[in-house]
Design a protein around this motif. Structure first.
Motif, short mmCIF file in Angstrom:
data_model
loop_
_atom_site.label_atom_id
_atom_site.label_comp_id
_atom_site.label_asym_id
_atom_site.label_seq_id
_atom_site.Cartn_x
_atom_site.Cartn_y
_atom_site.Cartn_z
N PHE A 115 -22.74 -70.04 11.70
CA PHE A 115 -23.00 -69.80 10.54
C PHE A 115 -21.69 -69.60 9.58
N PHE A 116 -21.01 -68.84 10.10
CA PHE A 116 -19.47 -68.64 9.62
C PHE A 116 -18.57 -69.98 9.14
N SER A 119 -20.29 -72.04 6.67
CA SER A 119 -19.92 -71.19 5.44
C SER A 119 -18.57 -71.37 4.91
N PHE A 120 -17.76 -71.35 5.79
CA PHE A 120 -16.23 -71.16 5.07
C PHE A 120 -15.65 -72.44 5.36
N LEU B 87 -18.32 -61.02 3.68
CA LEU B 87 -18.65 -61.15 5.00
C LEU B 87 -20.20 -60.57 5.11
N LEU B 90 -22.54 -62.01 2.59
CA LEU B 90 -22.84 -63.42 3.18
C LEU B 90 -23.67 -63.39 4.07
N THR B 91 -23.73 -62.24 5.08
CA THR B 91 -24.68 -62.39 6.14
C THR B 91 -25.77 -61.27 5.78
#
Lengths: 598, 105
Positions: A115-116, A119-120, B87, B90-91
């Motif tokens: 997911f990171f 997303s990034f 962060l 976002l999560t």
């Protein structure tokens, strides 16, 4: 861990070999961050790239396949004015990259890495390979301050970049030239092969080309065969004496490279031993020995070096040497296979010839006496030998029976059998006594047989029906078996006598025995009783004698007995394949008035 | 990282990074200290410049442990820097953690 290296230009690259341990990830992250900072990335972009890289590395390390942790996780970063590309190679079993990466349940402690990354980073692609997978992540650069800085680069800097590019181009041109020369040398060699030139000559030519391409001045190509325990010279540059084969037990560098199956280099830092055969190339010699493998088997070695200059081979030259050695390995093995095919064909052809000769020696029909019938049998083993039999009628009442076994196989044995056959046919004109006949045969054949270290065992039996006698002489042959109702068991008639071809002049002894119908007489070669060991052979002999004796109880013609015994022998063969020819002549009293044929 | 005993409150300070390499040790150390009668755990993130998904996992594990095994110990995250705050948002973990923003410093 390999040293990170960076190159400063419009497209900068950075590589990092991350040991497969989580504790090493922070160092990798920081190194990449430093590199990207130098490239002018904005803090936000740096944080995004750093996090995505960490997640990719964590995945590569936490899920690594067994044994994969011995290899580093390769990180490659490419940075241009417009984007950053980060590639992480992993040795995990891999996974299917989902189309859409959703957040896990709020209380889940795992599952946010992808997911990171998604997303990034702007794009992420996962390529699955057999042993390795690659995750390629890209981030577009939105903060463009660095562009102004780049535009302000001085003329000096531009000049430096231009020179760098020119250097790179000339490196590439040199390598291209190198590869072209190598390829054309290999093509020349291949086309020579197509024209049927022999391999040693072509190898010499190819390796002379290799000397030119790699600026070397000598080579030694050696080969080894499966059954041999030494490396023999196949081709070598002029002036090198390499005629003596190298034992695989010797300590020479060529043997060491062959046994270790890896390249071994030598030079001023790692000199050859004083006794090494390559020592003749000079004290300052540098070079390398490469084992030549074909299909995992050792086919030989290629040693190549310089005796004038002591400059070691460059990486590119070493690569060309490897390519040539591998190419030669394939050619050596192909040539060997070709040779083997030809010799197999030749052998088969030779066996055909021998079989034809042997078949032509056997009489189509056998003469018969009024009171005694005779039948013959000859079965060749796979490898044709020199067995033969013959029956000559000397008078209305007498028959001459001959069984012989030429030691050896193939065409030579068959040829001696043919000579023997002709001589036997001529013998009755000289004498009708078996012992004298053998002596004469020995006298005629001794020189030829002894010159090729061959010999012949033979047996001659003269049956005189009028006198009810059998006269036997033997040249080292197995006994004649005689069975009659009035004698217990089977009589073995084996008069002494040397095989033909052992001594220049030999005397033979005759034995005379009475035979009266009903009776059985068997002359045979040792193929009938051949067995793997002495005990089995003795058992086979007893069996044969019992069979001869028992056959008396059946009223049979010689032909019927021949067929019965042949059947028995074939049955025995189904258990153990025939190794030697089987030949016999059998005599039986005539039950019928009409005489059969053999 | 250091654990500071302030009576009812256990404060975790000096956390520089929370990544896969150290998050397990961080989680285990804090969990081990919890049953000592604290009512609140404060994790000071003001010095923390890097957290990855494993670091977030460790914080969630501490939160779960604090509420289920140690009765009703509250977990508070103090002063995260903007990228770290981002962060959490976002999560959506900012919904389960009590986060004290930097402006409250």
């Amino acid at each position: 861990m390999s040293e990170p290296r960076a190159k400063s230009s419009a497209c900068a690259q950075f590589r990092y070999a991350l040991p497969c341990e989580l504790a090493e990830v922070p160092s990798a992250r920081r190194a990449v961050r430093r590199f990207l900072t130098e490239q002018g990335l904005h803090e936000e972009e740096l944080a995004a790239c750093e996090l995505a890289l960490a997640e990719a590395c964590n995945n590569a390390i936490q899920n690594v396949r067994e044994g994969g942790n011995l290899h580093p996780v390769e990180i490659a970063v490419l940075c241009t004015d417009s984007k950053v590309e980060i590639c992480v190679n992993d040795r995990t079993p891999g996974f299917e990259w989902p189309d859409q990466v959703d957040l896990p349940d709020m209380n889940s402690e795992r599952g946010r890495g992808l997911f990171f990354i998604q997303s990034f980073m702007d794009t992420a692609q996962y390529y699955r390979g057999k042993n390795e997978n690659s995750l390629v992540m890209r981030k577009m650069r939105c903060h463009q301050e660095h562009r102004q800085a780049s535009a302000a680069a001085s003329v000096g800097e531009m000049q430096a970049r231009l020179e760098e590019t020119q250097d790179a181009l000339s490196d590439m041109a040199r390598e291209l030239c190198f590869r072209t020369e190598s390829l054309s040398a290999i093509f020349r060699c291949s086309s020579g092969m197509g024209r049927g030139k022999n391999l040693p000559e072509l190898a010499q030519q190819l390796l002379n080309d290799l000397l030119h391409i790699t600026s070397a001045d000598w080579f030694v190509l050696r080969h080894v065969r499966e059954t041999e325990q030494h490396l023999a010279a196949f081709a070598a540059s002029d002036g090198l004496d390499v005629s003596r084969p190298l034992s695989l037990a010797s300590a020479s560098i060529e043997v060491q490279a062959a046994l270790a199956r890896r390249d071994l280099s030598f030079g001023p830092n790692c000199p050859l031993s004083k006794t090494d055969p390559l020592g003749a190339t000079g004290q300052r010699a540098v070079g390398v020995v490469r084992p030549i493998l074909a299909g995992g088997d050792l086919a030989g070695t290629l040693a190549i070096g310089r005796s004038v200059s002591s400059e070691p081979f460059t990486a590119a030259q070493a690569k060309v040497i490897q390519t040539f050695a591998d190419f030669l390995g394939i050619q050596l093995v192909n040539a060997r296979l070709c040779e083997e095919q030809i010799s197999t064909k030749l052998l088969a052809h030779e066996l055909d010839i021998a079989r034809n000769i042997q078949r032509s020696l056997l009489p189509r029909s056998l003469p018969q006496l009024r009171h005694f019938g005779v039948a013959g049998y000859c079965e060749s083993a796979n490898q044709v030998g020199g067995d033969f039999y013959d029956v000559l009628q000397l008078s209305d009442n007498s028959l001459l029976l001959v069984v012989a076994d030429v030691m050896g196989k193939g065409v030579p044995a068959a040829l001696f059998a043919a000579i023997l056959h002709s001589l036997v046919r001529a013998l009755p004109e000289w004498t009708q006594r078996p012992a004298e006949m053998l002596a004469r045969l020995n006298w005629h054949m001794y020189e030829e047989l002894s010159s090729v270290d061959m010999f012949v065992t033979a047996q001659i039996a003269l049956i005189n029906a009028k006198k009810s006698q059998i006269t036997v002489a033997s040249a080292g042959h197995c006994p004649v078996l005689v069975a009659q109702p009035n004698i217990p068991g089977v009589k073995r008639i084996a008069p002494e006598g040397m095989p033909l071809g052992i001594l220049p002049t030999t005397q033979f002894i005759e034995e005379v025995h009475e035979i009266r119908a009903p009776c059985r007489v068997l002359l045979h070669t040792d193929g009938l009783t051949e067995a793997p060991d002495v005990t089995a052979s003795a058992r086979a002999q007893q069996w044969l004698e019992r069979w001869v004796k028992e056959s008396l109880s059946r009223e049979r013609t010689a032909q019927q007995l021949r067929d019965e015994l042949a059947d028995e022998l074939r049955k025995a063969q189904s258990a153990m394949p025939l190794k030697d020819d089987q030949t016999f002549l059998i005599v039986a009293e005539n039950q019928l008035d009409d005489a059969g044929t053999g | 990282m250091k654990l500071v005993d302030k009576g009812d409150v256990l404060t975790v300070v000096d956390v520089k990074e929370l990544g896969a390499n150290n998050s397990d040790a961080f989680r285990d150390e804090v969990k081990a200290a919890l049953p000592n009668g604290f009512k609140t755990v404060e994790i000071d993130l003001s010095q923390t410049n890097f957290i990855d998904s494993c670091g977030l996992g460790a914080l969630i594990a501490i939160q779960k442990f604090a509420t289920s095994h140690s009765g009703s110990v509250a977990v508070r995250l103090l002063y995260p820097m903007p990228p770290i705050q981002q962060l959490f948002e976002l999560t959506r973990l900012h919904r389960i953690f009590e986060i004290v923003p930097r402006t409250h410093e």
